[in-house]
Write an enzyme that holds these catalytic residues in place. Structure first.
Site, PDB file in Angstrom:
ATOM      1  N   GLY A   7      13.337   0.898   2.090  1.00 44.46           N
ATOM      2  CA  GLY A   7      12.303   1.451   1.275  1.00 44.46           C
ATOM      3  C   GLY A   7      12.528   2.258   0.280  1.00 44.46           C
ATOM      4  O   GLY A   7      13.673   3.270   0.366  1.00 44.46           O
ATOM      5  N   ILE A  15      10.896   5.475  -0.326  1.00 49.40           N
ATOM      6  CA  ILE A  15      11.138   6.796   0.511  1.00 49.40           C
ATOM      7  C   ILE A  15      12.297   7.027   1.281  1.00 49.40           C
ATOM      8  O   ILE A  15      13.066   7.955   1.501  1.00 49.40           O
ATOM      9  CB  ILE A  15       9.915   7.468   1.029  1.00 49.40           C
ATOM     10  CG1 ILE A  15       8.809   7.552   0.024  1.00 49.40           C
ATOM     11  CG2 ILE A  15       9.910   8.551   1.800  1.00 49.40           C
ATOM     12  CD1 ILE A  15       7.408   7.626   0.557  1.00 49.40           C
ATOM     13  N   ALA A  16      12.222   5.791   2.137  1.00 47.15           N
ATOM     14  CA  ALA A  16      13.391   5.730   3.081  1.00 47.15           C
ATOM     15  C   ALA A  16      14.863   5.828   2.633  1.00 47.15           C
ATOM     16  O   ALA A  16      15.933   6.730   3.046  1.00 47.15           O
ATOM     17  CB  ALA A  16      13.521   4.760   3.853  1.00 47.15           C
ATOM     18  N   ARG A  75      15.140  -5.015   8.360  1.00 49.45           N
ATOM     19  CA  ARG A  75      15.039  -6.459   8.866  1.00 49.45           C
ATOM     20  C   ARG A  75      16.434  -7.119   8.936  1.00 49.45           C
ATOM     21  O   ARG A  75      16.640  -8.290   9.490  1.00 49.45           O
ATOM     22  CB  ARG A  75      13.868  -7.115   8.115  1.00 49.45           C
ATOM     23  CG  ARG A  75      12.504  -6.634   8.839  1.00 49.45           C
ATOM     24  CD  ARG A  75      11.361  -7.536   8.156  1.00 49.45           C
ATOM     25  NE  ARG A  75      11.126  -7.101   6.793  1.00 49.45           N
ATOM     26  CZ  ARG A  75      10.343  -7.745   5.978  1.00 49.45           C
ATOM     27  NH1 ARG A  75       9.326  -8.596   6.685  1.00 49.45           N
ATOM     28  NH2 ARG A  75      10.141  -7.321   4.778  1.00 49.45           N
ATOM     29  N   LEU A  77       9.168  -4.817  12.717  1.00 46.42           N
ATOM     30  CA  LEU A  77       7.999  -4.184  12.875  1.00 46.42           C
ATOM     31  C   LEU A  77       7.329  -4.668  14.205  1.00 46.42           C
ATOM     32  O   LEU A  77       6.567  -4.077  15.049  1.00 46.42           O
ATOM     33  CB  LEU A  77       7.199  -3.712  11.850  1.00 46.42           C
ATOM     34  CG  LEU A  77       7.578  -2.711  10.881  1.00 46.42           C
ATOM     35  CD1 LEU A  77       6.535  -2.460   9.626  1.00 46.42           C
ATOM     36  CD2 LEU A  77       7.462  -1.397  11.619  1.00 46.42           C
ATOM     37  N   SER A 111       0.233   8.415   4.361  1.00 46.09           N
ATOM     38  CA  SER A 111      -0.170   8.663   2.892  1.00 46.09           C
ATOM     39  C   SER A 111      -1.608   9.417   2.695  1.00 46.09           C
ATOM     40  O   SER A 111      -2.260   9.457   3.455  1.00 46.09           O
ATOM     41  CB  SER A 111      -0.503   6.988   2.459  1.00 46.09           C
ATOM     42  OG  SER A 111      -0.921   6.923   0.925  1.00 46.09           O
ATOM     43  N   LYS A 148      -2.940   2.133   6.555  1.00 47.35           N
ATOM     44  CA  LYS A 148      -2.421   3.414   6.656  1.00 47.35           C
ATOM     45  C   LYS A 148      -3.243   4.461   7.372  1.00 47.35           C
ATOM     46  O   LYS A 148      -2.792   5.219   8.413  1.00 47.35           O
ATOM     47  CB  LYS A 148      -2.045   4.180   5.194  1.00 47.35           C
ATOM     48  CG  LYS A 148      -1.200   3.540   4.226  1.00 47.35           C
ATOM     49  CD  LYS A 148       0.381   3.249   5.030  1.00 47.35           C
ATOM     50  CE  LYS A 148       0.949   4.545   5.298  1.00 47.35           C
ATOM     51  NZ  LYS A 148       2.398   4.276   5.644  1.00 47.35           N
ATOM     52  N   PRO A 189       2.080  11.788   1.547  1.00 42.82           N
ATOM     53  CA  PRO A 189       2.184  11.857   0.289  1.00 42.82           C
ATOM     54  C   PRO A 189       1.087  11.313  -0.621  1.00 42.82           C
ATOM     55  O   PRO A 189       0.483  10.294  -0.224  1.00 42.82           O
ATOM     56  CB  PRO A 189       3.721  11.369  -0.020  1.00 42.82           C
ATOM     57  CG  PRO A 189       3.872  10.494   1.038  1.00 42.82           C
ATOM     58  CD  PRO A 189       2.839  10.846   2.401  1.00 42.82           C
TER      59      PRO A 189
END
Length: 327
Positions: A16, A18-19, A38, A63, A127, A167, A190
Site C-alpha cells: 500500500g 502508506i505502508a 497477499r 486479511l 482515517s 474504517k 490521517p
C-alpha cells in the site's frame, strides 16, 4: 545509533501507499521489518529500499484468513496494521468488498498479536473517515473535530459512504478487542494522504487528483473539501506513535482544510499549462469545511506539517513521472 536498531516490527499491507513509505522510513531508522502482502512476488520494489537486503523479510498473509499473520508478528516488538481495502464510487457489495475485510482483518491481526508476548504496541492506521462524517457537523459553521469524534454510522450508510463505514467499524472493533485483551493500541487518523508514492501502482486516493484535473470533480472529496496530509508526515506520525512511551488513544492528522477550488487555484499557479477545470469560488456557499484539531498531534511530536504547496507539487510531479499527467 538509529532509533530502531535492534527492534523488529511488522507492517501489514506492505504494497500500500502508506505502508511502502512507512517501510522505507523504518528501514532508514534501523528497524528490522517483516512485511505482509497477499502476493510477495508483486513487491520486488520493496527489496530495493536501502537496508532491505539486510533487514526486510516478506510474509504472505490474507486479511480474511485467520492465523495468517501469526508467523509474521511472532517475536516482533511492534506491529503497524495498515492493511485495509480502499474503494470509492460504485460499490456493489459493501460488506464483501469493504466492511468484512476491514473489520475481520483488523481482528485477525490483533488475534495474532495476542499470541506473541514480545509485542509491546500495535499502531493501527485508521482515517479521518472514521472521525468527521456526521450529519451534525457536515455543513455547520466553524466546526473543529478532534480525537473524541466518531463518524455516524447511520449517516454514512444513508449517504452510501461505505469506506467511512468500514474504517469506523474496524477502528471501533480494534478498540474493543484491545481493551478486552490488554493490548497497547495507538490509532492514527490521517486525512487524504497524498505526496510522492514509492510503489509502482497508485491507490484510490490519487483518483481525486486525476478526476479533479480531468473532470473538475472527485470521488473522494464528496463534501467539497479535503483534509490533506503529506505521506511523509503520516508515516512519521506512525513511527512516533510507536516510539513515544506516552502515546495513547487516537491522533488526527491534517495539514490543512481546503475546498476543491483552492486545490485547483494552487495547481494553476504551480502549473499554468496544466489543463484544469474552472475553479468555482462560489462553492464555498454550498457547504462549510470541517477543520481538524492539531493539538493532540503536537503532543506526539507533529509540530509542523509539510506545506500543502509542496505536497501538491510532489503529487503532480509523481503523476507526471508515471505518465498519468501531461504538464
Amino acid at each position: 545509533m538509529n532509533s530502531g536498531e535492534g527492534k523488529v516490527v511488522c507492517v501489514t499491507g506492505a504494497s500500500g501507499f502508506i505502508a511502502s513509505s512507512l517501510i522505507h522510513l523504518l528501514l532508514q531508522n534501523g528497524y528490522t521489518v517483516r512485511a505482509t502482502v497477499r502476493d510477495p512476488a508483486r513487491v520486488d520494489y520493496l527489496k530495493a529500499f536501502p537496508g532491505a537486503e539486510q533487514r526486510l523479510s516478506l510474509f504472505q498473509a490474507d486479511l480474511i484468513e485467520q492465523g495468517s499473520f501469526d508467523e509474521a508478528v511472532r517475536g516482533c516488538h511492534g506491529v503497524f496494521h495498515t492493511a485495509s481495502p480502499v474503494l470509492f464510487g460504485d460499490i456493489k457489495d459493501p460488506q464483501a468488498e469493504l466492511i468484512r475485510p476491514a473489520v475481520d482483518g483488523t481482528l485477525n491481526v490483533l488475534s495474532s498479536c495476542l499470541k506473541s508476548p514480545s509485542i509491546k504496541r500495535v499502531i493501527l492506521t485508521s482515517s479521518l473517515a472514521a472521525v468527521l462524517v456526521n450529519d451534525e457537523v457536515i455543513g455547520s459553521e466553524g466546526v473543529v473535530v478532534d480525537e473524541t469524534c466518531y463518524s455516524d454510522l447511520a449517516f454514512c450508510e444513508k449517504i452510501k459512504a461505505w469506506y467511512c463505514v468500514s474504517k469506523t467499524l474496524a477502528e471501533k472493533a480494534a478498540w474493543d478487542f484491545a481493551k478486552s485483551n490488554g493490548i497497547d493500541l495507538v490509532v492514527i487518523n490521517p486525512g487524504l494522504v497524498i505526496g510522492r508514492c514509492l510503489q509502482p501502482t497508485l491507490n484510490y486516493t490519487f483518483n481525486y487528483f486525476i478526476s479533479l484535473i480531468t473532470q473538475g470533480n472527485s470521488t473522494t472529496g464528496a463534501f467539497g473539501f479535503i483534509n490533506p496530509v503529506d505521506v511523509k508526515d503520516a508515516v512519521r506520525a506512525h513511527v512516533l506513535a510507536f516510539e513515544n512511551p506516552s502515546a495513547k488513544g487516537r491522533y488526527c492528522l491534517a495539514a490543512t482544510t481546503m475546498y476543491h477550488w483552492e486545490v485547483v487555484k494552487i495547481l494553476r499557479g504551480l502549473y499554468p499549462t496544466l489543463c484544469l477545470p474552472e475553479s468555482d469560488e462560489e462553492e464555498i456557499k454550498g457547504g462549510k469545511v470541517i477543520k481538524v484539531s492539531k493539538e493532540k498531534a503536537k503532543s506526539l511530536g507533529i509540530i509542523s506539517y509539510i506545506p500543502i504547496h509542496q505536497t501538491l507539487q510532489d503529487t503532480i510531479q509523481m503523476l507526471k513521472e508515471k505518465n498519468l499527467l501531461v504538464l
